[in-house]
Scaffold this motif. Structure first.
Motif, mmCIF file in Angstrom:
data_model
loop_
_atom_site.group_PDB
_atom_site.id
_atom_site.type_symbol
_atom_site.label_atom_id
_atom_site.label_comp_id
_atom_site.label_asym_id
_atom_site.label_seq_id
_atom_site.Cartn_x
_atom_site.Cartn_y
_atom_site.Cartn_z
ATOM 1 N N GLY A 235 -11.553 5.638 -4.917
ATOM 2 C CA GLY A 235 -11.613 4.823 -3.718
ATOM 3 C C GLY A 235 -10.242 4.775 -3.071
ATOM 4 O O GLY A 235 -9.691 5.800 -2.680
ATOM 5 N N ASN A 236 -9.689 3.577 -2.994
ATOM 6 C CA ASN A 236 -8.336 3.429 -2.450
ATOM 7 C C ASN A 236 -7.365 2.894 -3.489
ATOM 8 O O ASN A 236 -6.317 2.359 -3.153
ATOM 9 C CB ASN A 236 -8.353 2.506 -1.234
ATOM 10 C CG ASN A 236 -8.879 1.116 -1.587
ATOM 11 O OD1 ASN A 236 -9.416 0.908 -2.672
ATOM 12 N ND2 ASN A 236 -8.723 0.178 -0.673
ATOM 13 N N THR A 237 -7.693 3.049 -4.770
ATOM 14 C CA THR A 237 -6.814 2.630 -5.862
ATOM 15 C C THR A 237 -6.629 3.794 -6.829
ATOM 16 O O THR A 237 -7.354 4.777 -6.794
ATOM 17 C CB THR A 237 -7.387 1.417 -6.613
ATOM 18 O OG1 THR A 237 -8.671 1.771 -7.169
ATOM 19 C CG2 THR A 237 -7.550 0.223 -5.683
ATOM 20 N N VAL B 95 -7.224 9.031 -8.378
ATOM 21 C CA VAL B 95 -7.557 8.236 -7.197
ATOM 22 C C VAL B 95 -9.053 7.940 -7.213
ATOM 23 O O VAL B 95 -9.890 8.850 -7.221
ATOM 24 C CB VAL B 95 -7.171 8.975 -5.909
ATOM 25 C CG1 VAL B 95 -7.548 8.137 -4.691
ATOM 26 C CG2 VAL B 95 -5.678 9.284 -5.909
ATOM 27 N N THR C 240 -2.891 0.127 -4.777
ATOM 28 C CA THR C 240 -3.654 0.533 -3.605
ATOM 29 C C THR C 240 -2.904 1.653 -2.897
ATOM 30 O O THR C 240 -1.688 1.569 -2.697
ATOM 31 C CB THR C 240 -3.848 -0.648 -2.648
ATOM 32 O OG1 THR C 240 -4.497 -1.716 -3.351
ATOM 33 C CG2 THR C 240 -4.708 -0.240 -1.453
ATOM 34 N N THR D 290 -2.945 5.004 0.128
ATOM 35 C CA THR D 290 -3.489 5.666 1.317
ATOM 36 C C THR D 290 -3.100 7.131 1.242
ATOM 37 O O THR D 290 -1.913 7.456 1.120
ATOM 38 C CB THR D 290 -2.933 5.033 2.605
ATOM 39 O OG1 THR D 290 -3.321 3.668 2.658
ATOM 40 C CG2 THR D 290 -3.469 5.776 3.823
ATOM 41 N N ILE D 291 -4.082 8.026 1.300
ATOM 42 C CA ILE D 291 -3.819 9.463 1.190
ATOM 43 C C ILE D 291 -3.392 9.984 2.551
ATOM 44 O O ILE D 291 -4.167 9.944 3.516
ATOM 45 C CB ILE D 291 -5.062 10.205 0.675
ATOM 46 C CG1 ILE D 291 -5.433 9.700 -0.724
ATOM 47 C CG2 ILE D 291 -4.811 11.706 0.656
ATOM 48 C CD1 ILE D 291 -6.685 10.336 -1.289
ATOM 49 N N THR E 222 1.700 5.171 0.339
ATOM 50 C CA THR E 222 1.224 6.366 1.038
ATOM 51 C C THR E 222 1.570 7.587 0.190
ATOM 52 O O THR E 222 2.729 7.794 -0.166
ATOM 53 C CB THR E 222 1.888 6.487 2.415
ATOM 54 O OG1 THR E 222 1.574 5.304 3.175
ATOM 55 C CG2 THR E 222 1.381 7.715 3.151
ATOM 56 N N ILE F 192 0.865 -1.182 0.000
ATOM 57 C CA ILE F 192 0.000 0.000 0.000
ATOM 58 C C ILE F 192 0.898 1.227 0.000
ATOM 59 O O ILE F 192 1.729 1.401 0.886
ATOM 60 C CB ILE F 192 -0.935 0.001 1.223
ATOM 61 C CG1 ILE F 192 -1.846 -1.230 1.178
ATOM 62 C CG2 ILE F 192 -1.765 1.277 1.259
ATOM 63 C CD1 ILE F 192 -2.755 -1.338 2.383
#
Length: 423
Positions: free
Chosen positions: A354-356, A352, A396, A398-399, A72, A70
């Protein structure tokens, strides 16, 4: 006894005693006891190698089944705003006028009225040259003129008398005609004398050099007491006009169409001058004109912009970066310039969802500072601005935080307020 000894010897050589048998057995078993230790070490090494080989695909398989990492990132939201469409070019500060004053008479410098670097105005005295020889020439010319005018006046009086006399037939017609032509000759002589006086006056005026323009004096080139000559190759003083001043810069011919359309509509296009680093704005002005032909060797057109230069921040022959505002894009989709990536010649951004993230091709219209106007995405789209080395389509994410940025118009207004000038 001899037999006994011989018999015992024969017995010792044929059959060994129990002590001798044990020593022989120990000697034969020594190498046999070392072989199992070497075999054991070899077996351990082989087993270790087999275990490592057996575990390597398992580790790879476990890392593959562990799932993608994932990433960041920091992101920003695209929004609508106004941004200027600029043409950037390299330019040189060029004065409107540069005057080199030369001596047009021969003589000795009697006085120098200026100091180095002084700002002068039109008509201010600069250098005086000994005027006495030219004053004498003027006096001589004026004396000749006065004499010839008196001769002309006498001839005109005689002509008036002859005119009355010829009417009364008191003199011959030929005498009257000769006097009439003599008056014309004297008039020509007087006109020649007037020209001589004017020439002497001009020569005398050359003894007092004054500034023909408003500008700044350069370094001192002549001192009092020096003799100067007419036609010398070295100037006595150099004056450069600094207010206003112009900047000449070359623009690619591909941008000529848009600029020409604005000029045909009689619009004064604003031009900003920046320093070498393009971080400090030096002055703001407007486009004055452009050349009448394209330089075929470079494919560019020469533009000239004019600046008031009230604070004298622009200096002749200074290198500057010119930014010509061709037009303002209204309600354009703006994103941070860091969000725009390139794959060869194609620009794209990561979007971006969602989370992808996914790759979206865009067209970059223009860039102003760290803000770019693009097409291909809508306002409200979230785009990453960091972590591109870990991103690919479908990654994937994470912001970590959302980055705010100003529109091009807000940046322009803030720059104008900071510099204290407006376009």
């Amino acid at each position: 006894m001899a037999q006994g000894e011989n018999g015992s010897i024969h017995e010792n050589t044929g059959e060994r005693s129990p002590a001798g048998q044990e020593a022989a057995q120990d000697t034969s078993l020594a190498p046999r006891r070392r072989k199992p230790w070497f075999l054991l070490v070899a077996l351990v090494l082989v087993a270790a190698i087999v275990v490592l080989i057996a575990r390597k695909p398992k580790d790879t398989q476990s890392s593959a089944t562990a799932g993608p990492q994932i990433a960041t990132i920091k992101a920003a939201t695209a929004h609508l705003g106004d941004i200027g469409y600029y043409v950037d070019a390299l330019g040189t500060v060029t004065p409107v006028a540069t005057v080199n004053l030369y001596s047009q008479v021969n003589g000795t410098v009697t006085d120098v009225h200026y100091t180095e670097g002084q700002m002068v105005h039109r008509g201010d005295p600069l250098i005086d040259i000994d005027p006495r020889p030219y004053e004498a020439q003027l006096e001589e010319a004026e004396g000749t003129l006065q004499h010839d005018r008196s001769v002309l006046a006498q001839a005109e009086m005689d002509l008036a008398r002859y005119e009355k006399a010829v009417t009364l037939q008191a003199i011959a017609q030929q005498t009257y005609d000769d006097q009439k032509l003599a008056v014309e000759q004297y008039r020509g002589t007087v006109r020649n004398d007037i020209g001589q006086v004017q020439a002497a006056q001009v020569q005398l005026s050359y003894c007092h050099l004054t500034s023909p323009i408003n500008g700044r004096i350069g370094l001192r080139l002549i001192d009092r007491g020096n003799t100067v000559f007419s036609g010398a190759s070295n100037p006595l003083v150099i004056i450069t006009q600094l207010q206003p001043v112009t900047v000449v810069f070359d623009v690619a011919e591909d941008n000529l169409g848009q600029v020409r359309d604005q000029i045909l509509h009689r619009k004064a296009l604003p031009v900003d001058a920046f320093d070498r680093s393009q971080e400090t704005k030096l002055a703001s002005g407007k486009l004055l004109t452009l050349d009448n032909q394209i330089d075929t060797s470079t494919g560019t057109v020469r533009f000239r912009a004019q600046f008031d230069n009230n604070d004298l921040t622009l200096y002749p022959n200074q290198f500057v970066n010119a930014r010509l505002l061709v037009k303002t894009l209204k309600n354009a989709v703006l994103v941070p310039s860091a969000a725009v990536q390139r794959n060869g010649t194609q620009a794209f951004v990561y979007v971006v969802t969602g989370n992808t993230v996914k790759i979206q091709a865009v067209t970059e219209l223009t860039t102003e500072g760290d803000v770019s106007a693009v097409t291909g995405i809508d306002a409200g789209t979230v785009v990453p601005v960091t972590g591109f080395d870990k991103l690919q389509s479908g990654s994937t994410v994470t912001i970590q935080s959302m980055q705010a940025f100003d529109s091009g118009q807000q940046r322009l207004e803030r720059t104008q307020d900071k510099s204290g000038s407006t376009l």
